[in-house]
Design a protein around this motif. Structure first.
Motif, PDB file in Angstrom:
ATOM      1  N   UNK A   1     -10.515  11.363   5.063  1.00  0.00           N
ATOM      2  CA  UNK A   1     -11.485  10.276   4.966  1.00  0.00           C
ATOM      3  C   UNK A   1     -10.946   9.128   4.142  1.00  0.00           C
ATOM      4  N   UNK A   2     -10.303   9.459   3.043  1.00  0.00           N
ATOM      5  CA  UNK A   2      -9.846   8.430   2.136  1.00  0.00           C
ATOM      6  C   UNK A   2      -8.813   7.521   2.780  1.00  0.00           C
ATOM      7  N   UNK A   3      -7.891   8.100   3.497  1.00  0.00           N
ATOM      8  CA  UNK A   3      -6.779   7.301   3.991  1.00  0.00           C
ATOM      9  C   UNK A   3      -6.380   7.727   5.393  1.00  0.00           C
ATOM     10  N   UNK A   4      -7.257   7.560   6.379  1.00  0.00           N
ATOM     11  CA  UNK A   4      -6.918   8.013   7.716  1.00  0.00           C
ATOM     12  C   UNK A   4      -5.858   7.167   8.379  1.00  0.00           C
ATOM     13  N   UNK A   5      -5.637   5.959   7.915  1.00  0.00           N
ATOM     14  CA  UNK A   5      -4.727   5.099   8.660  1.00  0.00           C
ATOM     15  C   UNK A   5      -4.174   3.973   7.813  1.00  0.00           C
ATOM     16  N   UNK A   6      -4.352   4.006   6.525  1.00  0.00           N
ATOM     17  CA  UNK A   6      -3.964   2.864   5.720  1.00  0.00           C
ATOM     18  C   UNK A   6      -2.599   3.010   5.101  1.00  0.00           C
ATOM     19  N   UNK A   7      -2.472   2.496   3.824  1.00  0.00           N
ATOM     20  CA  UNK A   7      -1.167   2.405   3.206  1.00  0.00           C
ATOM     21  C   UNK A   7      -0.492   3.732   3.060  1.00  0.00           C
ATOM     22  N   UNK A   8      -1.241   4.821   2.877  1.00  0.00           N
ATOM     23  CA  UNK A   8      -0.637   6.103   2.588  1.00  0.00           C
ATOM     24  C   UNK A   8      -0.934   7.090   3.703  1.00  0.00           C
TER      25      UNK A   8
ATOM     26  N   UNK B   1      11.304  -2.242  -8.374  1.00  0.00           N
ATOM     27  CA  UNK B   1       9.993  -1.799  -7.895  1.00  0.00           C
ATOM     28  C   UNK B   1      10.034  -1.638  -6.384  1.00  0.00           C
ATOM     29  N   UNK B   2       9.518  -0.521  -5.898  1.00  0.00           N
ATOM     30  CA  UNK B   2       9.597  -0.227  -4.468  1.00  0.00           C
ATOM     31  C   UNK B   2       8.907  -1.298  -3.632  1.00  0.00           C
ATOM     32  N   UNK B   3       7.725  -1.748  -4.069  1.00  0.00           N
ATOM     33  CA  UNK B   3       6.999  -2.731  -3.262  1.00  0.00           C
ATOM     34  C   UNK B   3       7.755  -4.055  -3.179  1.00  0.00           C
ATOM     35  N   UNK B   4       8.474  -4.420  -4.240  1.00  0.00           N
ATOM     36  CA  UNK B   4       9.272  -5.648  -4.201  1.00  0.00           C
ATOM     37  C   UNK B   4      10.420  -5.501  -3.203  1.00  0.00           C
ATOM     38  N   UNK B   5      11.086  -4.362  -3.261  1.00  0.00           N
ATOM     39  CA  UNK B   5      12.174  -4.117  -2.314  1.00  0.00           C
ATOM     40  C   UNK B   5      11.656  -4.154  -0.873  1.00  0.00           C
ATOM     41  N   UNK B   6      10.503  -3.534  -0.656  1.00  0.00           N
ATOM     42  CA  UNK B   6       9.965  -3.511   0.695  1.00  0.00           C
ATOM     43  C   UNK B   6       9.542  -4.894   1.174  1.00  0.00           C
ATOM     44  N   UNK B   7       9.054  -5.726   0.257  1.00  0.00           N
ATOM     45  CA  UNK B   7       8.692  -7.085   0.644  1.00  0.00           C
ATOM     46  C   UNK B   7       9.930  -7.845   1.130  1.00  0.00           C
TER      47      UNK B   7
ATOM     48  N   UNK C   1       3.129   1.965   6.451  1.00  0.00           N
ATOM     49  CA  UNK C   1       2.817   3.244   5.821  1.00  0.00           C
ATOM     50  C   UNK C   1       4.066   4.007   5.390  1.00  0.00           C
ATOM     51  N   UNK C   2       5.168   3.312   5.165  1.00  0.00           N
ATOM     52  CA  UNK C   2       6.403   3.989   4.802  1.00  0.00           C
ATOM     53  C   UNK C   2       6.874   3.540   3.432  1.00  0.00           C
ATOM     54  N   UNK C   3       7.722   4.372   2.845  1.00  0.00           N
ATOM     55  CA  UNK C   3       8.291   4.044   1.538  1.00  0.00           C
ATOM     56  C   UNK C   3       9.808   4.064   1.582  1.00  0.00           C
ATOM     57  N   UNK C   4      10.388   5.134   2.149  1.00  0.00           N
ATOM     58  CA  UNK C   4      11.839   5.271   2.153  1.00  0.00           C
ATOM     59  C   UNK C   4      12.428   4.850   3.492  1.00  0.00           C
ATOM     60  N   UNK C   5      13.756   4.756   3.522  1.00  0.00           N
ATOM     61  CA  UNK C   5      14.412   4.351   4.764  1.00  0.00           C
ATOM     62  C   UNK C   5      14.265   5.425   5.841  1.00  0.00           C
ATOM     63  N   UNK C   6      14.271   6.710   5.430  1.00  0.00           N
ATOM     64  CA  UNK C   6      14.087   7.768   6.403  1.00  0.00           C
ATOM     65  C   UNK C   6      12.723   7.709   7.066  1.00  0.00           C
ATOM     66  N   UNK C   7      11.677   7.493   6.270  1.00  0.00           N
ATOM     67  CA  UNK C   7      10.330   7.365   6.820  1.00  0.00           C
ATOM     68  C   UNK C   7      10.253   6.202   7.799  1.00  0.00           C
ATOM     69  N   UNK C   8      10.901   5.090   7.454  1.00  0.00           N
ATOM     70  CA  UNK C   8      10.838   3.903   8.297  1.00  0.00           C
ATOM     71  C   UNK C   8      11.544   4.133   9.630  1.00  0.00           C
ATOM     72  N   UNK C   9      12.694   4.811   9.587  1.00  0.00           N
ATOM     73  CA  UNK C   9      13.417   5.100  10.835  1.00  0.00           C
ATOM     74  C   UNK C   9      12.564   5.981  11.745  1.00  0.00           C
TER      75      UNK C   9
END
Length: 537
Positions: A10-17, A218-224, A259-267
């Protein structure tokens, strides 16, 4: 347990996490093509949360579209209103109803200026493209402020994207802004009024990703930075493919990053996005192309697609993207521009966008899968220890100790561990040893979670009594966690004192011993030789 899993979905069915469904690691190992279908449509749905989530979305969006049509707005504005309602129901994932209401109220103040900017720059390609890239970077960077920042960033991006999709010029702006306001109001009336099922559930425990560091640390800065450069590649390559539909490529890059953080997740997410789009195009040839001339049929297909988006979002990104593609095909049919060439172009633009995201995460300030996985695994182990300590305190007579809250947090963290390890356990991963080790970690963490849930249930029993053996076992659990998460630490085997026996502690001890065994078995896959960190995957 059912409630904790329901709250997590319920909390995060499809968002950032976004995370995997609460299926065990052993089931994931056996999952093939048929398993993907089962996971999307036959996966467990504790409390029927996904069903309610999807049904409410169809109702809210239908009300928004009907309200816009009743207001006499044209088809482009009605479509824009429907998309605004979809986003309001889809992306707002604050852990409390009050937080969701505040974020929803902020959507229009964020989206309307972005929509206006896109309309003003519509006929100035260079400025339009640069502004789009700025919106991409800002939207990803906003993730540092948690679920609200993520929701507003997504809405800002989609407002700009929608302006390209509908070819918004300043003259159309008033109708589209009105449609956005009406649709957010309509969807909010359903979400917070007619069907606010969240009010009957306790607020879930927030599970925020690790975002330590500053600047480029910071991860979010790198991702931006990654998202902006990836979107720049996609924009340029997309315009080579089509000077009219280039924004599809940018959209593909953006949604791979969401919804990804690392390069593996993104691939992995990029691959799943392309696969879902390709499957959706095949279905589009069979459904959208021959039937889009029938408004009633098109409306039913769009409604079913919306249901599919919301129902599968928490368990399968591939099937969610299939539903998105079928919906987009029907919307283009309603706009009178759908043909086979358009669907093929969509597949090409999606491939280009996914490639842009993959290239960015591989070569621009990469965030390794190892570093992210290590952080989540360590956090899961700390949760195990915290739950054990709370359960021990409850068994010792502390009425204020609440292990159930820790169990709920552990469920959420394990979802993030599964997402982070997805690249390592993916069927296409050629590194068999790493895949085997990652699967072993997932299975053992599932064992830990099962024992912790059992221990928390025993501790909640008012007839359960304290036994000195419980304190000794909890001490060993703490030592095991320290040995797994602290460089140079060794697993302790001696327990000071001679434990006294008290009746009624047998079940708790059984769960603690099971937890000890799982933690001891975790030492092999986690304690690989790596001086910088004890956890290696």
């Amino acid at each position: 347990m059912v409630r904790s899993m329901a709250l997590r979905v319920l909390r995060d069915p499809c968002g950032a996490f976004l995370m995997s469904a609460p299926v065990s690691a052993r089931n994931q190992m056996r999952e093939g093509g048929a398993g993907l279908l089962r996971r999307a449509f036959v996966a467990r749905d504790p409390g029927r949360v996904r069903l309610r989530f999807a049904s409410r979305a169809v109702l809210g969006i239908a009300l928004a579209v009907g309200l816009c049509a009743a207001a006499g707005l044209g088809l482009p504005a009605v479509i824009a209103g429907g998309l605004a309602a979809l986003l309001a129901l889809f992306t707002v994932t604050d852990p409390t109803v009050r937080g969701q209401a505040i974020t929803t109220a902020l959507l229009a103040p964020v989206g309307i200026p972005v929509l206006a900017l896109a309309a003003v720059l519509h006929d100035t390609p260079v400025a339009r493209d640069l502004a789009f890239l700025a919106v991409v970077g800002g939207g990803v960077y906003a993730r540092r402020w948690g679920p609200r920042g993520h929701s507003l960033g997504v809405f800002a991006f989609m407002a700009y994207f929608c302006a390209q999709f509908l070819h918004v010029v300043p003259g159309r702006l008033p109708a589209l802004c009105l449609a956005m306001l009406l649709s957010i109001a309509a969807s909010s009336a359903v979400r917070f009024g007619a069907w606010c099922y969240e009010r009957r559930l306790a607020a879930p425990v927030p599970v925020t990703p690790p975002t330590g560091g500053s600047g480029l640390g910071r991860i979010t800065t790198r991702q931006a930075v990654q998202a902006t450069l990836g979107a720049g590649f996609a924009l340029a390559a997309g315009q080579v493919l089509s000077d009219q539909r280039w924004y599809w490529a940018v959209g593909a890059t953006w949604w791979v990053f969401v919804a990804t953080t690392s390069r593996g997740e993104t691939v992995v997410r990029g691959f799943r996005r392309f696969l879902g789009t390709a499957l959706g195009i095949v279905l589009g040839f069979a459904v959208a192309v021959p039937l889009h001339h029938e408004p009633a049929v098109a409306a039913v297909v769009v409604a079913l697609s919306v249901f599919g988006i919301f129902y599968t979002a928490a368990v399968s990104y591939t099937w969610m993207m299939l539903s998105v593609t079928v919906m987009a095909s029907m919307l283009y049919g309603l706009l009178g521009v759908l043909d086979a060439d358009l669907l093929v172009l969509r597949a090409s633009e999606t491939a280009v966008g996914a490639l842009g995201a993959v290239l960015a995460v591989l070569f621009v300030l990469p965030v390794t899968t190892h570093s992210v996985t290590e952080a989540w695994v360590e956090r899961a182990l700390r949760c195990v220890h915290a739950c054990t300590a709370e359960a021990a305190a409850r068994l010792a007579g502390d009425a204020d100790a609440d292990p159930q809250r820790g169990v709920a947090e552990l469920e959420g963290v394990l979802g993030r561990v599964r997402l982070s390890l997805a690249p390592l356990v993916h069927p296409l991963n050629p590194a068999r040893a790493r895949k085997r080790r990652a699967r072993q970690v997932l299975a053992l963490l599932d064992d830990c979670a099962r024992e912790v849930r059992g221990l928390a249930s025993v501790a909640a029993d008012p007839d359960a009594s304290h036994d000195a053996r419980l304190a000794a076992a909890c001490w060993r659990v703490e030592a095991a966690v320290e040995a797994l998460t602290t460089p140079g630490a060794a697993l302790g085997t001696e327990v000071p004192g001679s434990p006294a026996h008290t009746p009624g502690a047998g079940q708790a001890l059984a769960h603690l011993h099971g937890l000890e065994r799982a933690l001891a078995d975790l030492a092999a896959p986690l304690k690989a030789p790596r001086p910088a960190s004890p956890i290696r995957l």
